[in-house]
Structure formats: structure tokens, C-alpha cells
Scaffold this motif. Structure first.
Motif, mmCIF file in Angstrom:
data_model
loop_
_atom_site.group_PDB
_atom_site.id
_atom_site.type_symbol
_atom_site.label_atom_id
_atom_site.label_comp_id
_atom_site.label_asym_id
_atom_site.label_seq_id
_atom_site.Cartn_x
_atom_site.Cartn_y
_atom_site.Cartn_z
ATOM 1 N N MET A 228 -9.799 0.096 5.225
ATOM 2 C CA MET A 228 -10.175 0.450 6.586
ATOM 3 C C MET A 228 -11.501 -0.179 6.997
ATOM 4 N N LEU A 229 -12.461 -0.202 6.088
ATOM 5 C CA LEU A 229 -13.740 -0.844 6.387
ATOM 6 C C LEU A 229 -13.548 -2.342 6.621
ATOM 7 N N ARG A 230 -12.721 -2.958 5.821
ATOM 8 C CA ARG A 230 -12.461 -4.384 5.981
ATOM 9 C C ARG A 230 -11.732 -4.658 7.296
ATOM 10 N N ALA A 231 -10.794 -3.771 7.643
ATOM 11 C CA ALA A 231 -10.060 -3.948 8.898
ATOM 12 C C ALA A 231 -10.991 -3.842 10.102
ATOM 13 N N ALA A 232 -12.038 -3.043 9.980
ATOM 14 C CA ALA A 232 -12.967 -2.839 11.097
ATOM 15 C C ALA A 232 -13.749 -4.098 11.449
ATOM 16 N N VAL A 233 -13.865 -5.025 10.525
ATOM 17 C CA VAL A 233 -14.622 -6.251 10.793
ATOM 18 C C VAL A 233 -13.725 -7.496 10.722
ATOM 19 N N TYR A 234 -12.422 -7.274 10.635
ATOM 20 C CA TYR A 234 -11.470 -8.381 10.518
ATOM 21 C C TYR A 234 -11.376 -9.154 11.830
ATOM 22 N N ALA A 235 -11.393 -10.486 11.746
ATOM 23 C CA ALA A 235 -11.342 -11.328 12.938
ATOM 24 C C ALA A 235 -10.151 -12.281 12.926
ATOM 25 N N GLY A 236 -9.193 -12.039 12.040
ATOM 26 C CA GLY A 236 -8.038 -12.922 11.930
ATOM 27 C C GLY A 236 -6.954 -12.601 12.942
ATOM 28 N N PRO A 237 -5.805 -13.276 12.840
ATOM 29 C CA PRO A 237 -4.762 -13.167 13.865
ATOM 30 C C PRO A 237 -3.780 -12.014 13.688
ATOM 31 N N HIS A 238 -3.769 -11.363 12.526
ATOM 32 C CA HIS A 238 -2.737 -10.361 12.253
ATOM 33 C C HIS A 238 -3.200 -8.979 12.708
ATOM 34 N N ARG A 239 -2.316 -8.268 13.361
ATOM 35 C CA ARG A 239 -2.656 -6.968 13.929
ATOM 36 C C ARG A 239 -1.945 -5.804 13.240
ATOM 37 N N VAL A 240 -0.965 -6.086 12.410
ATOM 38 C CA VAL A 240 -0.244 -5.040 11.677
ATOM 39 C C VAL A 240 -0.176 -5.439 10.214
ATOM 40 N N MET A 241 -0.645 -4.551 9.333
ATOM 41 C CA MET A 241 -0.628 -4.841 7.902
ATOM 42 C C MET A 241 -0.199 -3.610 7.121
ATOM 43 N N ASN A 242 0.614 -3.845 6.112
ATOM 44 C CA ASN A 242 0.950 -2.775 5.172
ATOM 45 C C ASN A 242 -0.248 -2.453 4.302
ATOM 46 N N LEU A 243 -0.358 -1.188 3.926
ATOM 47 C CA LEU A 243 -1.450 -0.745 3.067
ATOM 48 C C LEU A 243 -0.876 0.193 2.006
ATOM 49 N N GLY A 244 -0.712 -0.328 0.810
ATOM 50 C CA GLY A 244 -0.150 0.468 -0.274
ATOM 51 C C GLY A 244 -0.496 -0.136 -1.616
ATOM 52 N N SER A 245 0.096 0.408 -2.651
ATOM 53 C CA SER A 245 -0.128 -0.129 -3.999
ATOM 54 C C SER A 245 0.840 -1.253 -4.318
ATOM 55 N N GLY A 246 1.990 -1.273 -3.601
ATOM 56 C CA GLY A 246 3.038 -2.235 -3.914
ATOM 57 C C GLY A 246 3.861 -1.842 -5.126
ATOM 58 N N ILE A 247 3.651 -0.617 -5.619
ATOM 59 C CA ILE A 247 4.367 -0.117 -6.801
ATOM 60 C C ILE A 247 5.136 1.141 -6.415
ATOM 61 N N GLY A 248 6.401 1.187 -6.773
ATOM 62 C CA GLY A 248 7.213 2.356 -6.485
ATOM 63 C C GLY A 248 7.298 3.297 -7.673
ATOM 64 N N ARG A 249 7.207 4.598 -7.399
ATOM 65 C CA ARG A 249 7.324 5.615 -8.446
ATOM 66 C C ARG A 249 8.229 6.732 -7.948
ATOM 67 N N SER A 250 9.171 7.138 -8.757
ATOM 68 C CA SER A 250 10.045 8.237 -8.370
ATOM 69 C C SER A 250 9.275 9.556 -8.456
ATOM 70 N N ILE A 251 9.780 10.573 -7.771
ATOM 71 C CA ILE A 251 9.131 11.878 -7.805
ATOM 72 C C ILE A 251 9.136 12.434 -9.228
#
Length: 334
Positions: A228-251
Motif C-alpha cells: 500500500m505504501l508503494r502504491a501511494a507513490v507509484y507513477a507507472g501505467p497500471h491501475r489495478v494490481m493483484n496483491l497476494g502471496s501467490g500460494i494456495g492453501r486449503s482450509i
């Protein structure tokens, strides 16, 4: 925190909408450490001890006058409000639309009038995509939510895009996975890890919707705040980004890991019928945010669980939860 990030946020006037909640309790101290001037907005914080000294507007999201005043002179707005929880949104979609999505659209008009130029909005990576057609799920995946909660998050995203095109608002949407960590209320009906830990530490059975094989992406709140801190100062072209671990875990895997961290075994599992709003698997592709923000999750899975468990044990929220349950039982007998 990287020195360059601190320098770019130093002196920035930041308004955190929903500063008294779980994410806000972790975000506000990080902003203060980065040198930002932080202003909180929302209901009274559940854990004021977590927050740095800062001005506070104690008001509801729908209070337009209070919101307009708080927005004055702000450089960056972090929008954490208007999220209710998926169960409540499903029970009363019209009320959730009015109280959350529509209020967010009004917020954007107030931001335009106040001259706010930057916003970071936390959307829901777990619900806006719907049933996955490929895994991990990238940002260009079709968005076909199967819940009112996901539809309303997506509606706000679309209005943010509209404001960006029409009025130049520099908005970054972070489609977040399931966050966990200190200051998450285990009794709110959202946050499976905190709720699971609270039940295990209290000796209660663990309720599982479906067969426990539903797969989710979990992200520690420290890594979320960093993004979130990085997004607050981001100046690039992308406006939507996923934010996760990229790892799936079952319940069921989460239950086993929680028991490992707590030193427990033999959880009493109570299986409930699966819910129509739950997709079978949700794992986010985070290659874009890694590339654009230079971000990567740094908190190890078991490390994050241990920190969460330590906080739950020390915070007193487990006792508060038992008091709430007794009060509900007494009301039921009246």
C-alpha cells in the motif's frame, strides 16, 4: 522499509478511511514511520494503542460533511471503508449497495471537489473474479463475481477508473487476497485465520463450510501494508494490481498449520454445507505487482501465524469474544 520509499512519503498529507480497523491499525503506524502526516477517519478505533498520535474524525462513512472536511488538503487517500463483510452483503445486497458502494461513489466526487490527486483502494482479489478459468488468476482475467460483495467491490473499481479518465485521479486498486495478522478481530465473521485461532485457543470446535478443500491465498498484513505504501507513490501505467502471496492453501491445510503453531492437535471439525458464494479455488498471480512496485511478500507462513497467535493471546480479544457469546445467550433466553 526502504529509504527511497520513506523519502517519497515524507510530509505527505494522508487520510486513512477506516483507520480504526484491522488494516488501518497496521497501516497508520507504517505511514507515520515513513514520515507521512496521518489523519484517521471512521468509528472509534478498536485498538487505539496501535495508532500513532494523529488527528481523528469520528464519523460514519455516509457523513458527507465530515468527510469533505477531512479530505481538505490531503495528498493521498487510503480507502479501507465500505467493505462490510461478504455474509452481510449477501443477506441485504441493497443496503450494502447504499451504505458501501454508493457511499464510495460519493466519496470520489468529494475527492474531486477537494482536489485530492491520489487514492489507494483495497478491493477483493478473492471475489471480483468469480469462478477461475485459469490459475493463478491474473489481472486481465474476466471479472464475473458470484457474490454481492464482489459485485460491489468491482463497481467501486469501475468508478475509480472513470474518475481517473475524467479528472486525472491517480488511483491504484489493490485486489487483495485474504489478509491476516495482529489486530484482526476474530469475532467479526471475516478473517478465517484469526477466527480459527480464537476457536482453537478457546477449546471450541472448528466450523468448516464445505469439505475443507476450498483453496485460498493468504497474505500477512505487514506485506499488505508495504504494498500500500508503494502504491501511494507509484507513477507507472497500471491501475489495478493483484496483491497476494501467490500460494494456495486449503482450509484443512490452514487448520493443520494453525495447530502446529499453537502446539495443539486433534481439532474437533464440524463440517457445514458449502456456500454458494464460495469459489472452489482462488490464488492470485502477483507477477505484475512484483514488477511494477518492486514488492514481494517477505513474511513466512509459519512466522506470520506465530505472530498472529502471540497477539491474540496477549490482546484480550479472546475473553471479549466469550463475553459477547454469553451476552447473546442471555438475550436469547430473555
Amino acid at each position: 522499509m526502504e529509504r527511497d520509499l520513506v523519502g517519497r512519503l515524507a510530509g505527505a498529507e494522508c487520510l486513512v478511511l477506516g483507520a480504526g480497523g484491522f488494516i488501518g491499525a497496521n497501516l497508520c503506524p507504517a505511514l507515520a514511520r515513513a514520515g507521512a502526516v496521518v489523519h484517521g477517519f471512521g468509528r472509534a478505533p478498536a485498538h487505539p494503542e496501535a495508532l500513532p498520535p494523529m488527528p481523528w474524525t469520528d464519523a460514519e462513512f455516509q457523513d458527507r460533511a465530515a468527510l469533505a472536511e477531512a479530505l481538505g488538503g490531503k495528498d493521498v487517500v487510503f480507502h479501507l471503508l465500505g467493505g462490510s463483510i461478504p455474509d452481510l452483503a449477501e443477506r441485504d445486497p441493497a443496503e450494502d449497495l447504499r451504505g458501501n458502494a454508493a457511499a464510495s461513489v460519493e466519496l470520489l466526487e468529494l475527492c474531486r471537489a477537494a482536489g485530492v490527486k491520489r487514492m489507494v483502494f483495497i478491493s477483493s482479489g478473492g471475489t471480483v473474479y468469480g469462478m477461475p478459468r485459469r490459475l493463478p488468476i491474473p489481472e486481465d482475467h474476466p471479472t464475473d463475481p458470484i457474490s454481492a460483495y464482489g459485485i460491489h467491490k468491482l463497481l467501486v473499481e469501475k468508478h475509480l477508473g472513470l474518475q481517473a479518465r475524467r479528472n486525472g485521479l491517480q488511483a491504484v486498486v489493490l485486489r487483495a487476497a485474504n489478509p491476516y495478522g495482529p489486530y484482526q478481530n476474530p469475532h467479526r465473521g471475516q478473517g478465517v485465520i484469526a477466527a480459527l485461532m480464537a476457536r482453537r485457543l478457546s477449546g471450541q470446535p472448528v466450523e468448516i463450510w464445505g469439505d475443507g478443500r476450498v483453496v485460498r491465498d493468504f497474505l500477512h498484513v505487514d506485506d499488505m501494508v508495504d504494498a500500500m505504501l508503494r502504491a501511494a507513490v507509484y507513477a507507472g501505467p497500471h491501475r489495478v494490481m493483484n496483491l497476494g502471496s501467490g500460494i494456495g492453501r486449503s482450509i484443512l491445510e490452514v487448520v493443520a498449520a494453525v495447530d502446529q503453531v499453537l502446539g495443539l492437535e486433534g481439532a474437533d471439525l464440524v463440517f457445514r454445507p458449502g456456500r454458494a458464494v464460495d469459489v472452489p479455488v482462488n490464488v492470485l498471480d502477483v507477477s505484475l505487482i512484483r514488477r511494477e512496485l518492486g514488492w514481494t511478500p517477505r513474511t513466512g507462513w509459519l512466522e506470520g501465524l506465530r505472530g498472529t497467535a502471540d497477539w491474540l493471546r496477549q490482546s484480550g480479544v479472546l475473553g471479549a469474544g466469550r463475553q459477547d457469546e454469553r451476552a447473546r445467550a442471555l438475550r436469547g433466553c430473555a
